[in-house]
Design a protein around this motif. Sequence first.
Motif, mmCIF file in Angstrom:
data_model
loop_
_atom_site.group_PDB
_atom_site.id
_atom_site.type_symbol
_atom_site.label_atom_id
_atom_site.label_comp_id
_atom_site.label_asym_id
_atom_site.label_seq_id
_atom_site.Cartn_x
_atom_site.Cartn_y
_atom_site.Cartn_z
ATOM 1 N N GLU A 17 47.571 42.688 53.742
ATOM 2 C CA GLU A 17 47.166 43.924 53.085
ATOM 3 C C GLU A 17 46.310 43.580 51.855
ATOM 4 O O GLU A 17 46.260 42.425 51.434
ATOM 5 C CB GLU A 17 48.403 44.725 52.674
ATOM 6 N N PRO A 18 45.616 44.554 51.270
ATOM 7 C CA PRO A 18 44.725 44.236 50.144
ATOM 8 C C PRO A 18 45.420 43.459 49.027
ATOM 9 O O PRO A 18 46.485 43.844 48.554
ATOM 10 C CB PRO A 18 44.283 45.628 49.658
ATOM 11 N N HIS A 19 44.800 42.329 48.672
ATOM 12 C CA HIS A 19 45.264 41.475 47.570
ATOM 13 C C HIS A 19 46.650 40.882 47.826
ATOM 14 O O HIS A 19 47.350 40.510 46.880
ATOM 15 C CB HIS A 19 45.268 42.244 46.243
ATOM 16 N N GLY A 20 47.045 40.783 49.091
ATOM 17 C CA GLY A 20 48.344 40.196 49.402
ATOM 18 C C GLY A 20 48.476 38.813 48.796
ATOM 19 O O GLY A 20 47.598 37.956 48.986
ATOM 20 N N GLY A 36 48.039 52.399 55.660
ATOM 21 C CA GLY A 36 47.785 51.399 54.638
ATOM 22 C C GLY A 36 46.386 50.856 54.780
ATOM 23 O O GLY A 36 45.507 51.491 55.373
ATOM 24 N N GLY A 37 46.178 49.653 54.276
ATOM 25 C CA GLY A 37 44.849 49.071 54.255
ATOM 26 C C GLY A 37 44.343 48.553 55.575
ATOM 27 O O GLY A 37 43.199 48.080 55.649
ATOM 28 N N ARG A 38 45.157 48.614 56.642
ATOM 29 C CA ARG A 38 44.713 48.132 57.960
ATOM 30 C C ARG A 38 45.014 49.154 59.056
ATOM 31 O O ARG A 38 45.046 48.809 60.231
ATOM 32 C CB ARG A 38 45.389 46.796 58.281
ATOM 33 N N HIS A 39 45.202 50.413 58.681
ATOM 34 C CA HIS A 39 45.620 51.439 59.636
ATOM 35 C C HIS A 39 44.510 51.815 60.613
ATOM 36 O O HIS A 39 44.774 52.131 61.776
ATOM 37 C CB HIS A 39 46.092 52.683 58.877
ATOM 38 N N THR A 40 43.266 51.810 60.146
ATOM 39 C CA THR A 40 42.117 52.087 60.993
ATOM 40 C C THR A 40 41.166 50.902 60.935
ATOM 41 O O THR A 40 41.233 50.073 60.021
ATOM 42 C CB THR A 40 41.365 53.342 60.522
ATOM 43 N N THR A 41 40.273 50.846 61.896
ATOM 44 C CA THR A 41 39.313 49.736 61.910
ATOM 45 C C THR A 41 38.466 49.733 60.648
ATOM 46 O O THR A 41 38.202 48.673 60.067
ATOM 47 C CB THR A 41 38.423 49.834 63.159
ATOM 48 N N GLU A 42 38.037 50.898 60.195
ATOM 49 C CA GLU A 42 37.213 50.971 58.989
ATOM 50 C C GLU A 42 37.971 50.434 57.781
ATOM 51 O O GLU A 42 37.446 49.603 57.015
ATOM 52 C CB GLU A 42 36.782 52.412 58.728
ATOM 53 N N HIS A 59 40.554 48.504 57.840
ATOM 54 C CA HIS A 59 40.883 47.104 58.110
ATOM 55 C C HIS A 59 39.715 46.204 57.702
ATOM 56 O O HIS A 59 39.911 45.157 57.059
ATOM 57 C CB HIS A 59 41.211 46.942 59.591
ATOM 58 N N ARG A 60 38.510 46.605 58.030
ATOM 59 C CA ARG A 60 37.351 45.781 57.689
ATOM 60 C C ARG A 60 37.129 45.738 56.175
ATOM 61 O O ARG A 60 36.714 44.703 55.633
ATOM 62 C CB ARG A 60 36.107 46.293 58.416
ATOM 63 N N GLN A 61 37.427 46.817 55.498
ATOM 64 C CA GLN A 61 37.348 46.794 54.038
ATOM 65 C C GLN A 61 38.359 45.814 53.453
ATOM 66 O O GLN A 61 38.053 45.067 52.512
ATOM 67 C CB GLN A 61 37.596 48.198 53.487
ATOM 68 N N THR A 62 39.566 45.801 54.021
ATOM 69 C CA THR A 62 40.601 44.885 53.545
ATOM 70 C C THR A 62 40.229 43.435 53.825
ATOM 71 O O THR A 62 40.484 42.543 52.993
ATOM 72 C CB THR A 62 41.951 45.231 54.188
ATOM 73 N N GLY A 108 51.991 43.493 51.271
ATOM 74 C CA GLY A 108 50.972 43.250 50.272
ATOM 75 C C GLY A 108 51.533 42.965 48.893
ATOM 76 O O GLY A 108 52.467 42.178 48.724
ATOM 77 N N THR A 109 50.962 43.636 47.874
ATOM 78 C CA THR A 109 51.375 43.396 46.492
ATOM 79 C C THR A 109 52.765 43.946 46.196
ATOM 80 O O THR A 109 53.337 43.644 45.138
ATOM 81 C CB THR A 109 50.371 44.034 45.517
#
Length: 335
Positions: free
Chosen positions: A62-65, A96-102, A104-107, A240-241
């Motif tokens: 997840e973001p910044h894990g 969360g940060g990986r729920h959708t492809t969009e 997920h790619r941001q993460t 994640g965090t």
Amino acid sequence: MEKQRPIPGTGGDRYVPYAERSGRESAVYFTRDLSAEGLRKIFHRVSENLTGRIAIKLHTGEPHGPNIIPRPWVKALIESDLPGAHIVETNAYYEGGRHTTELHRQTLQTNGWTFCPVDIMDEEGTAMLPVTGGKWFTEMSVGSHLLDYDSLFVLTHFKGHVQGGFGGSDKNIGIGCADGRIGKAMIHTTPGSDDQWDIKTEEFMERMTESTKAVVDHFESRISFVNVLRNMSVSCDCEGTAAAPVVTPNIGIVASLDILAADQASIDLVYALKESDHHDLVERIETRHGLRQLSYMKELRMGNDRYELIDIDNKDEIITPAEAVAHVVPFQAEE
């Protein structure tokens, strides 16, 4: 139609000592060298069967894990030993940060997974793989792109897990290759239930492991497993965090061509620590009945829970888990 659920408490909360196990022994390699070079060194022991188009299944976080496998280690491995390989993931079941492809790619960008292609395998749909000998499934839904690869390298951050007790190679591909909407729902949720997380203890471990079996059977001999026992929170990297602080000492890296042996050796190494060092992680494993992952892999004939632990730091000496962890030091967060 849903099959009858097993009676809870059928062994997933009890650690089975080595002396009580039976069957053949597999080879499990071990190094204390938690570095890019240590990962490369142990990878070479289990890499010969990986041919053709190679996928690397790891948890990108997840973001910044804070606890995921260090990106520089993976970058060095790919550049030196796996040029052309793709990291593979699937979308998450939870929001969360990986729920959708969009998202997920941001993460992936946020977490620095930018040095090689990352294939979100369910981005363009799903595929069904057969499950042989299971009690819950006859097939499992996975990301369709999984079928584009000839070999799978399962690179796992070994740690705790809020529902599975621990996350090893079994969880990495059982949950991690199942697609985010169909496959993960099959594992986590009774059809028709409003509770996304209603399946727990033995049944959850069995469903997850049957998903793993579908993937392992698909790749046959073209699959290998590495578990990194570092920054082992009781929480999964999916938190994640928000993950609980790490208190378990770092141990090292294990590798095997046998998924059960890899996860069993990792568990044995944790249990070989002093009680004060492993208390939190063992409590998480046992209260969730996570050890059912191991016994069910054995029932499904996915590998051996007996093994030779080969110390590649010391001329391939055969050692015990207790000898492997004899000189670990209390965990200290990296700066």
